[in-house]
Design a protein around this motif. Sequence first.
Motif, PDB file in Angstrom:
ATOM      1  N   TYR A  65      -8.687   7.482  61.806  1.00 57.03           N
ATOM      2  CA  TYR A  65     -10.017   7.407  61.206  1.00 57.03           C
ATOM      3  C   TYR A  65     -10.081   8.252  59.933  1.00 57.03           C
ATOM      4  N   SER A  66     -10.984   7.871  59.067  1.00 59.01           N
ATOM      5  CA  SER A  66     -11.277   8.614  57.848  1.00 59.01           C
ATOM      6  C   SER A  66     -12.789   8.643  57.689  1.00 59.01           C
ATOM      7  N   PHE A  67     -13.360   9.852  57.680  1.00 58.97           N
ATOM      8  CA  PHE A  67     -14.809  10.015  57.608  1.00 58.97           C
ATOM      9  C   PHE A  67     -15.199  10.583  56.242  1.00 58.97           C
ATOM     10  N   THR A  68     -16.316  10.139  55.719  1.00 57.70           N
ATOM     11  CA  THR A  68     -16.873  10.659  54.473  1.00 57.70           C
ATOM     12  C   THR A  68     -18.360  10.900  54.653  1.00 57.70           C
ATOM     13  N   ASP A  69     -18.905  11.679  53.750  1.00 57.33           N
ATOM     14  CA  ASP A  69     -20.350  11.914  53.706  1.00 57.33           C
ATOM     15  C   ASP A  69     -20.775  11.933  52.245  1.00 57.33           C
ATOM     16  N   GLN A  70     -21.880  11.322  51.961  1.00 54.42           N
ATOM     17  CA  GLN A  70     -22.328  11.168  50.580  1.00 54.42           C
ATOM     18  C   GLN A  70     -22.415  12.507  49.842  1.00 54.42           C
ATOM     19  N   TYR A  71     -22.816  13.575  50.564  1.00 53.53           N
ATOM     20  CA  TYR A  71     -22.985  14.882  49.928  1.00 53.53           C
ATOM     21  C   TYR A  71     -22.003  15.931  50.468  1.00 53.53           C
ATOM     22  N   ASN A  72     -21.021  15.491  51.254  1.00 52.83           N
ATOM     23  CA  ASN A  72     -20.005  16.393  51.811  1.00 52.83           C
ATOM     24  C   ASN A  72     -20.616  17.574  52.555  1.00 52.83           C
ATOM     25  N   ASP A  73     -21.693  17.312  53.287  1.00 52.00           N
ATOM     26  CA  ASP A  73     -22.318  18.393  54.058  1.00 52.00           C
ATOM     27  C   ASP A  73     -22.415  18.041  55.536  1.00 52.00           C
ATOM     28  N   SER A  74     -21.396  17.380  56.033  1.00 53.64           N
ATOM     29  CA  SER A  74     -21.263  16.987  57.440  1.00 53.64           C
ATOM     30  C   SER A  74     -22.074  15.728  57.733  1.00 53.64           C
ATOM     31  N   TRP A  75     -21.935  15.246  58.968  1.00 49.60           N
ATOM     32  CA  TRP A  75     -22.686  14.066  59.390  1.00 49.60           C
ATOM     33  C   TRP A  75     -24.068  14.413  59.924  1.00 49.60           C
ATOM     34  N   ASN A  76     -24.453  15.677  59.889  1.00 50.17           N
ATOM     35  CA  ASN A  76     -25.817  16.101  60.252  1.00 50.17           C
ATOM     36  C   ASN A  76     -26.257  15.585  61.624  1.00 50.17           C
TER      37      ASN A  76
END
Length: 206
Positions: free
Chosen positions: A89-100
Motif C-alpha cells: 500500500y501507499s498512503f497520501t494526504d493532501q496536507y501531509n498531516d495524517s489521515w485525521n
Amino acid sequence: TDLTIDYTGGTEATISWTSDAEAWNMRVNGEDVEGTITNPYTLTGLELATTYSVEVQAVCGEDGTSEWSNPVSFNTDLCMPEYMCEISYSFTDQYNDSWNGAYMNIVDATTGKLLHELTMPNVEGPYEGSFNVCDGREIQFVWVSGSYPNECGYTFTHNGEVILEKEASTTAPEAGVIFTYTVDCDCFMLDDDKDHSTFIEENDEI
C-alpha cells in the motif's frame, strides 16, 4: 484456575493453569481429551480457521472432581505462513498531516476477523508498507471515515497490479465495505497433483 493459552500460530497450542491437584481432565469444544493430561498440556493437530474453547477440571482422588473451569477460547490462523503473500500500500494526504482518524481495515470476509488496521500517521507522504494475506481467502477493505476523509489517498497493489486506489483531495467513499478481493498468490510452486485450496480450512462459525 487461571487457565491460559499460548498460541503463536500453526496447528499447536499450549494450555497451562494453576492448580494444587496432581491429575486433571480437559475438554475442547465440549469433547473430552483422551489420555493423560499434564500441566502444561500441548494441543496438537488443530485445524486452521477454527475457534477452540478449552476447559480443565481437577481430579481430587477419592473425593471426585472439581467443577469445570470457565472456558477460554482462541482462534487458529487462517492459513500457514508459507501460504501467504503480500499486498502493498501507499498512503497520501493532501496536507501531509495524517489521515485525521481515518482507517482502512482489512477483514476476512468469511470469518469477520480483523486482519489489519491501516492508517497514515503525521508524516510526509507517500507512506508505504505491506501486509500478509492468505492465498484463496476473500478479504474486505473497510473504510472508517475520519475528520477530513476527502484529503486521504491510497493505492493497494497485489502481484504488481493496482487493485484499489483513490487520489488525495477526491471524494471519499462512504464508511463501510468498499471493496472485496479474493487473494490469488501466484508465488507458490506446488506439485501439479496438489490442490492449493486444501491448505486452507474454511469455517463460517468463527
